[in-house]
Design an enzyme around this catalytic site. Structure first.
Site, PDB file in Angstrom:
ATOM      1  CG  HIS A 376      -1.375  -8.298  -1.412  1.00 38.53           C
ATOM      2  ND1 HIS A 376      -1.289  -9.375  -1.667  1.00 38.53           N
ATOM      3  CD2 HIS A 376      -2.637  -8.151  -2.391  1.00 38.53           C
ATOM      4  CE1 HIS A 376      -2.299  -9.968  -2.649  1.00 38.53           C
ATOM      5  NE2 HIS A 376      -3.203  -9.422  -2.803  1.00 38.53           N
ATOM      6  CG  ASN A 641      -5.789  -5.943  -9.387  1.00 39.62           C
ATOM      7  OD1 ASN A 641      -5.868  -5.643 -10.208  1.00 39.62           O
ATOM      8  ND2 ASN A 641      -6.138  -5.622  -8.331  1.00 39.62           N
ATOM      9  CB  CYS A 689     -12.653  -3.322  -8.134  1.00 41.30           C
ATOM     10  SG  CYS A 689     -13.276  -5.194  -7.188  1.00 41.30           S
TER      11      CYS A 689
END
Length: 763
Positions: A376, A641, A689
């Site tokens: 992150h 991800n 995405c």
């Protein structure tokens, strides 16, 4: 818990412990004589302590030659005459490898280099230990014996402890002449080039700043041991109070997380650690040198352990020692560091909230010890267009605060104290980057259409209002993923409805009518805020997070839905829910949304003109039932991800396992194609995405498996548009269909070559 004391070998001189040795070393350094005489006296002291036939000190000269500076046992005439090149002989090999070397038969070693002027013919056993400071080898301490014997672990540790102290003395100016000390200082400040892994592309130049401030420089030997003992006691008390305060601030922690901090506190209060520090101080060391000495002893012992738990504790002890050094220096500051006008921030690790606290105008680049491209903090750095490199932990030791630094996020390079020529080369590269970005801006209105006529919609990711101007700059069709959790992670308490509404309204206003898809806060699991009950989860990424937390704790999600409905009043609201695993979960979250809509109607609040509800496909289970989920929503988005980490069972935040698996694996691509085709038959729009879209080879493969809507970091919109316009989607699809069944771990090399041969732009 007690940390055992490792004693050096005594061997024939009575009970000579480390305390006696350090006192004798202090006396030698303080002796009123020439620098050479002091060094020779020091060599004799060390030789008598370890009971060696020969003890020699080689120092590194500015031309990287290792020169014999002092010896007890070799021919004195060889001093300053015997010189070895870097990597030459056993001494040169120790220096080059920066690690100890032991052999019972030195003359038989393939790297042995015979020097007749030294008179070393009768010697057999050899123990060489590098003198390391700030990550650099300053010389080598050598112990030799006539008998062919193996040195014990205790003897090796003792010599390592002495070598650590010697390196400190050499750099402190307390032993060598001024000229020689300056030469050592020059070596410590040479330009360094480190190779890591580029996480965020771009070039950044600036001055180094550490997230955790480094320990200040200090003297090695003390004039008043009693005063130093008092300073040590005061520093330990301050350290313990700070550790207690840290636990009090994190009182909500439980399970494994709590145990880690409790273990940390046990080390801080450990009586054995304190006793060893006091013994080192009363031997004549300053409090700071005592901490460094004991830290080196701990590292020497624990680094040899096969137990991963003990090796991990070595890092705890290192951190505790560094904290104590800062307390001794009177540095009790907490919070973010002050930055230079142009700063490269260096840290072992940091969270996304910490990164967002820094001034973006001053922070130019980021160097982290080891994080993955999908962590992150990396996602936030990419959103900020902040060049970032990881995988070079030695940067912490080789850099001093304020050193000029350059990072290359494309090549994964870190340059510490670069030469003027190197600095100018990178500044020229920065200018080329700016020119390239200007060319992307000039193409922002060109259609995103493949050579064979397939339209590919390009949207961008965002998470801050500051990201929104990139919509106009890049020509993206909208925001395909607005990460709302960043606002939840930064503060010390849950953000109010008003503050959330203000952020969402500002984002919509700045979008200028383009769609903004808000993903509700994907928090919990591995993304926790200080005010949250963390709980005890062994696998937090697969735990209580995202939609699961939202349904179980409506008190968190309902205020956010209320803020979104209000911010989008009179406009279209696009809201997407993260971590949907089962179709039934969509019904649960829709029920909460309906309750907020009813609440607004009862209060005569203006509502959005239209509400579009989406779900993220991030687990194999949701991908397998994507067609059923699609029937319950207005759109879907693949979170690449998480989907990749769960498909491969590979933690996205672990660089070690991330390197083992590639989304260009034929099995994963086949899995994605099946999902895309399944959703396509329902007529529900599907976007992608994941951070993989930032990689041109993977992006081309995603187009090849049928994805036609993407959301990616703003920095990659321009290169992605060029990729799309140079690609034949049908030909890429045919190539993948013909090769996906192949057993290779990754199709990347072959597909990259295919794309290059086809003239696809891979930037």
């Amino acid at each position: 818990m007690s940390i055992e004391k490792t004693r050096p070998p005594h061997g024939g001189h009575g009970d000579q412990g480390i305390t006696v040795l350090l006192k004798r070393m202090r006396d030698a350094v303080a002796h009123d004589s020439s620098a050479q005489e002091r060094l020779d006296l020091l060599t004799k002291v060390i030789a008598s302590h370890v009971v060696a036939d020969v003890c020699s000190i080689y120092l590194r000269r500015p031309d990287d030659v290792l020169e014999l500076y002092s010896t007890e046992g070799l021919n004195p005439g060889a001093v300053h005459k015997t010189r070895l090149k870097w990597g030459e002989g056993l001494v040169g090999l120790v220096a080059k490898r920066a690690s100890p070397m032991v052999t019972a038969e030195a003359p038989k070693h393939p790297a042995f280099s015979y020097r007749p002027e030294t008179g070393e013919d009768p010697l057999h056993s050899f123990l060489g230990v590098p003198l390391i400071r700030s990550g650099k080898t300053l010389g080598v301490l050598v112990v030799q014996n006539k008998a062919a014997r193996e040195y014990t672990h205790e003897e090796i540790e003792a010599v390592q402890a002495v070598a650590t102290l010697l390196a400190e003395i050499a750099a402190s100016g307390e032993l060598l002449s001024q000229e020689e000390t300056e030469a050592v200082g020059a070596m410590l400040h040479r330009p360094e080039k480190l190779k890591g892994f580029g996480i965020v592309s771009g070039i950044a130049t600036g001055k180094a700043v550490f997230l955790q401030p480094p320990a200040p420089k200090h003297k090695v030997f003390a004039q008043n041991p009693a005063a130093e003992a008092s300073r040590l006691e005061e520093g330990l008390n301050d350290l313990r109070q700070s550790v207690d305060a840290m636990l009090a601030m994190n009182a909500s922690l439980s399970g494994v997380s709590r145990e880690v901090l409790e273990t940390y506190r046990l080390f801080a209060y450990d009586r054995g650690w304190k006793d060893r520090l006091r013994a080192a101080v009363f031997s004549g060391l300053t409090a700071e040198s005592a901490v460094e000495q004991v830290k080196a002893e701990n590292r020497a012992r624990l680094s040899q352990s096969r137990d991963p738990y003990l090796r991990e504790r070595m890092h705890d002890l290192d951190d505790l020692s560094n904290r104590l050094l800062r307390h001794l220096a009177g540095d009790k500051s907490v919070g973010k560091r002050a930055l230079f006008d142009e700063t490269i921030l260096i840290a072992r690790t940091m969270g996304p909230a910490e990164l967002l606290e820094y001034d973006r105008k001053r922070l130019k680049g980021l160097v982290l010890g080891e994080v993955s491209a999908t962590s992150h903090v990396a996602i936030v750095a990419r959103a900020l267009k902040l060049p970032m490199v990881t995988g070079a932990p030695e940067a912490m030791e080789l850099t001093e605060e304020g050193d000029p630094a350059v990072i290359d996020g494309d090549a994964g390079e870190i340059h510490i104290r670069p030469s003027p020529e190197t600095l100018e080369d990178f500044r020229a590269k920065q200018r080329r980057y700016r020119e390239l970005e200007a060319s992307y801006v000039s193409e922002k209105n060109l259609p995103s259409r493949t050579k064979d006529g397939a339209d590919v919609a390009i949207m961008m990711n965002a998470g801050l209002a500051l990201d929104m101007p990139f919509l106009e700059q890049t020509g993206a069709e909208g925001v395909g993923l607005f990460r709302t959790e960043l606002q939840f992670l930064i503060g010390s308490q849950l953000p109010s409805v008003a503050s959330q509404e203000a952020l969402y309204r500002e984002a919509l206003d700045l979008a200028g009518g383009k769609p903004v898809i808000f993903r509700t806060a994907d928090i919990g699991g591995d993304k926790t805020a200080p005010y949250m009950d963390h709980g005890n989860e062994v696998n937090p990424a697969m735990g209580w997070r995202g939609l699961r937390m939202a349904v179980d704790r409506p008190g968190m999600i309902r205020p956010q839905l209320r803020a979104l409905l209000s911010a989008a009043a009179g406009r279209t609201l696009w809201v997407m829910f993260p971590f949907v695993t089962l179709p039934a979960e969509v019904d649960d979250i829709r029920a909460l949304l309906d309750r907020e809509i009813d609440r607004a109607k009862r209060r005569d609040k203006e509502l959005p003109d239209a509400i579009k509800v989406g779900a993220m496909i991030e687990t194999p289970s949701s991908a397998w039932r994507a067609d059923l989920i699609a029937q319950k929503v207005d759109f879907l988005s693949v979170g690449g991800n998480d989907l990749a980490q769960f498909y491969f069972a590979a933690d996205r935040d672990s660089e070690r396992v991330q390197r083992r698996y590639d989304p260009m694996n034929g099995g994963f691509l086949s899995f994605l194609k099946n999902t895309v085709e399944k959703v396509s038959r329902t007529g529900t729009p599907l976007s992608y995405c994941g951070e993989q879209t930032a990689d041109p080879v993977t992006a081309a493969a995603l187009i090849g498996v049928g994805v036609r809507l993407f959301s990616l970091p703003a920095a990659f919109v321009g290169p992605f548009r060029r990729l799309v316009r140079s690609l034949d989607a049908k030909a890429a699809s045919d190539w993948l269909d013909a090769n996906m069944a192949e057993p290779q771990v990754s199709l990347r090399p072959a597909f990259r070559q295919y794309l290059k041969d086809a003239g696809v732009v891979l930037e």
